[in-house]
Design an enzyme around this catalytic site. Structure first.
Site, PDB file in Angstrom:
ATOM      1  N   SER A 176       0.757  -1.230   0.318  1.00 16.92           N
ATOM      2  CA  SER A 176      -0.113  -0.272   0.118  1.00 16.92           C
ATOM      3  C   SER A 176       0.803   1.273   0.163  1.00 16.92           C
ATOM      4  O   SER A 176       1.587   1.557  -0.893  1.00 16.92           O
ATOM      5  CB  SER A 176      -0.908  -0.030   1.137  1.00 16.92           C
ATOM      6  OG  SER A 176      -1.912   0.746   1.093  1.00 16.92           O
ATOM      7  N   ASP A 269      -9.082  -4.105  -6.267  1.00 15.85           N
ATOM      8  CA  ASP A 269      -8.511  -3.152  -5.455  1.00 15.85           C
ATOM      9  C   ASP A 269      -8.226  -1.817  -6.064  1.00 15.85           C
ATOM     10  O   ASP A 269      -7.411  -1.742  -7.252  1.00 15.85           O
ATOM     11  CB  ASP A 269      -7.124  -3.658  -5.285  1.00 15.85           C
ATOM     12  CG  ASP A 269      -6.571  -2.793  -3.918  1.00 15.85           C
ATOM     13  OD1 ASP A 269      -7.054  -1.607  -3.948  1.00 15.85           O
ATOM     14  OD2 ASP A 269      -5.551  -3.369  -3.199  1.00 15.85           O
ATOM     15  N   HIS A 300      -8.376  -4.866  -0.757  1.00 15.22           N
ATOM     16  CA  HIS A 300      -7.048  -4.184  -0.060  1.00 15.22           C
ATOM     17  C   HIS A 300      -6.496  -4.476   1.272  1.00 15.22           C
ATOM     18  O   HIS A 300      -5.408  -4.414   1.480  1.00 15.22           O
ATOM     19  CB  HIS A 300      -7.188  -2.460  -0.014  1.00 15.22           C
ATOM     20  CG  HIS A 300      -6.097  -1.684  -0.059  1.00 15.22           C
ATOM     21  ND1 HIS A 300      -4.992  -1.750  -0.975  1.00 15.22           N
ATOM     22  CD2 HIS A 300      -5.396  -1.042   1.133  1.00 15.22           C
ATOM     23  CE1 HIS A 300      -4.210  -0.856  -0.639  1.00 15.22           C
ATOM     24  NE2 HIS A 300      -4.433  -0.667   0.632  1.00 15.22           N
TER      25      HIS A 300
END
Length: 337
Positions: A176, A269, A300
């Site tokens: 991320s 995502d 996610h």
């Protein structure tokens, strides 16, 4: 009679004012739509793994290296960069305990347990790892500042290691926000402007990279088509003003590290596979919520499960763990003195 005439004139003026205001709104909306939909026209050629014509950019001049290094130097340094809300600047980078459920801990912890400190040092970047939503009183650090802090901290750790242990190799992975940072560092290294020479980097894996770009790096497994949110929302001034600069494609792609950089993205995502319609400049609160990961669908948060991404029976974290383990096992054994 005069009173009626004045009323009629006032109604006409009110209608004219309303029409003028409506026209202004239409013009503003039109300008925003044009900005959002216009094709990218950067002053320089679009970034890619190779420059136009297929001419590979030569890496920067390599630092001189000794024949051996200090006996307390690890053969390999594993750089693990956690995602948003999964790290802290006060955590111990060599034994992080504040976020035991961090996604990256499913990779870094087993590696640290398997290999001795002479073979592998696992470094987990301690940084604020936050994402301030300006529409909420969350008292969080802005994404810009958090990302910059993570970048500085990681680069310093790698620079310090390279200065002390010039023969140590590197494995880099991030998730991320951490994937954006890891990818930016990989891009700098691959293009000769990073903290270590590119030949010392054994490999890079990015899970849910917000700057993911089709054709740049190596797609692993069932990755969907698409690009990262930071590319889809590039050049939206409103976000930059809110401390959420969407940085677009990486200049030069991953350069010499292109074939050593893996991209993992789960289907659905929106952080790493963001169609334009997924975000709306007219609904910034929803866009900011999506960018923070809380509304990017369940995908996610589930890379440690086989629900949205699986390759040969392995989850994204299992695949990355096996990949890193193989790199460490087959890494060079520098001489020690």
């Amino acid at each position: 009679m005069a009173k009626n005439a004045r009323r009629k004139r006032h109604r006409i003026l009110a209608l004219i004012a309303a029409a003028a205001m409506a026209l202004v709104v239409v013009l503003v909306v039109t300008i925003v739509v044009v900005i959002m939909r216009r094709p990218d026209t950067p002053a320089t050629p679009p970034p890619s793994a190779e420059p136009p014509g297929g001419v590979v950019v030569p890496p920067g001049t390599r630092k001189p290296r000794p024949e051996f290094q200090s006996a307390d130097c690890p053969d390999v340094m594993m750089v693990s960069i956690p995602g948003t809300w999964e790290s802290s600047p006060t955590d111990d980078p060599f034994n992080p305990t504040q976020f035991p459920l961090s996604l990256m801990s499913n990779i870094s912890k087993p590696l640290a347990e398997q290999f001795g400190p002479d073979r592998l040092q696992v470094y987990t970047t301690p940084y604020t790892a936050q994402f301030h939503n300006p529409f909420a009183a969350d008292k969080q650090m802005s994404y810009n500042d958090s990302r910059a802090e993570g970048m500085r901290t990681t680069v310093k750790a790698m620079t310090d290691m390279n200065d002390r242990c010039p023969l140590t190799s590197y494995v880099i992975a991030g998730f991320s926000q951490g994937a954006v940072i890891a990818g930016d560092i990989a891009s700098d290294i691959g293009n000769g402007r990073g903290p270590v020479d590119e030949d010392l980097v054994l490999g890079v894996t990015l899970i849910a990279d917000g700057r993911r770009q089709m054709g740049v790096g190596q797609d692993v497994g069932p990755n969907p088509a698409g690009q990262g949110a930071e590319i889809t929302l590039h050049e939206v001034p409103a976000l930059s003003a809110l401390g959420l600069t969407m940085t677009g494609p990486r200049p030069g792609g991953f350069g010499a590290l292109d074939n050593r950089t893996n991209q993992i993205c789960g289907s659905g995502d929106l952080i790493c596979s963001a169609p334009e319609q997924a975000f709306s400049v007219f609904n910034l609160p929803k866009t900011l919520e999506t960018l923070s990961g809380s509304a990017a669908g369940p995908v996610h948060a589930l890379y440690n499960t086989p629900q949205f991404w699986v390759e040969n029976g392995q989850t994204a974290t299992q695949w990355t763990l096996e990949w890193a383990r193989n790199l460490v096992e087959n890494a060079p054994h520098p001489k020690h003195g």
